[in-house]
Scaffold this motif. Structure first.
Motif, PDB file in Angstrom:
ATOM      1  N   PRO A 161       0.975  -0.753   0.303  1.00 14.65           N
ATOM      2  CA  PRO A 161       0.207   0.547  -0.095  1.00 14.65           C
ATOM      3  C   PRO A 161       0.879   1.491   0.021  1.00 14.65           C
ATOM      4  O   PRO A 161       1.959   1.388   0.272  1.00 14.65           O
ATOM      5  N   THR A 215      -6.840   6.844   5.855  1.00  8.70           N
ATOM      6  CA  THR A 215      -7.230   5.408   6.072  1.00  8.70           C
ATOM      7  C   THR A 215      -7.068   4.646   5.333  1.00  8.70           C
ATOM      8  O   THR A 215      -7.668   4.953   4.029  1.00  8.70           O
ATOM      9  N   TYR A 216      -6.716   3.345   5.539  1.00  9.12           N
ATOM     10  CA  TYR A 216      -7.594   2.286   3.967  1.00  9.12           C
ATOM     11  C   TYR A 216      -8.324   2.278   3.884  1.00  9.12           C
ATOM     12  O   TYR A 216      -9.785   1.994   4.657  1.00  9.12           O
TER      13      TYR A 216
END
Length: 130
Positions: free
Chosen positions: A42, A64-65
Motif C-alpha cells: 500500500p 485510512t485504508y
C-alpha cells in the motif's frame, strides 16, 4: 451335443475378446504451472496538519485504508483533545473533547453520543433532544 456347446462357448469367448468394453486407457497428467504471487505494498500518505489561529485548534488528518480518514484534534488554548474516524461512505465516529463516544450515520443523519444526546434527520428537519 457337447461339441455344439463347446463351439458356442468358443464363439462367445471369441466375440468377447474382440468387443471388450473394458479396455484400459491410461490417464494423462499435465503438470500444473506455478505462478509467483504478486504483492503490491500500500502507498503511504503522510498525515496533514492544519492550525486555525482564530480558534486555537490543530488538526492532524491521516488517510485510512479504504478511503476514510482519522482526524485528531487539539486546542492549544484549552488543552482539549478529540478524535474522529471518517469512513469512505461519510459515516463517522469518535471521542469528543468531553470524552463522550459518538456516532453519526450520514445516510439517516442520526447522531448519538454516550452523554445521551440524540439527533435525527438532516438539514432543516434535523431534531435533537437538547
Amino acid at each position: 451335443m457337447k461339441l455344439k456347446i463347446c463351439l458356442a462357448a468358443m464363439v462367445f469367448v471369441a466375440c468377447g475378446i474382440h468387443a471388450d468394453p473394458y479396455t484400459y486407457t491410461a490417464p494423462t497428467y499435465t503438470v500444473p504451472t506455478y505462478t509467483v504471487p504478486t504483492y503490491t505494498a500500500p502507498t503511504y500518505t503522510a498525515p496533514s496538519y492544519t492550525y486555525d489561529a482564530t480558534t486555537g485548534n490543530s488538526y492532524s488528518t491521516t488517510p485510512t485504508y479504504g478511503g476514510g480518514a482519522n482526524v485528531m484534534g487539539t486546542n492549544t488554548n484549552t488543552g482539549s483533545m478529540w478524535n474522529t474516524n471518517i469512513q469512505a461512505d461519510g459515516d463517522m465516529s469518535g471521542i469528543d473533547s468531553q470524552g463522550n463516544y459518538w456516532t453519526y450515520d450520514k445516510q439517516t443523519g442520526n447522531y448519538m453520543n454516550t452523554n445521551g444526546k440524540l439527533c435525527t434527520g438532516t438539514g432543516a428537519t434535523r431534531i435533537c433532544n437538547d
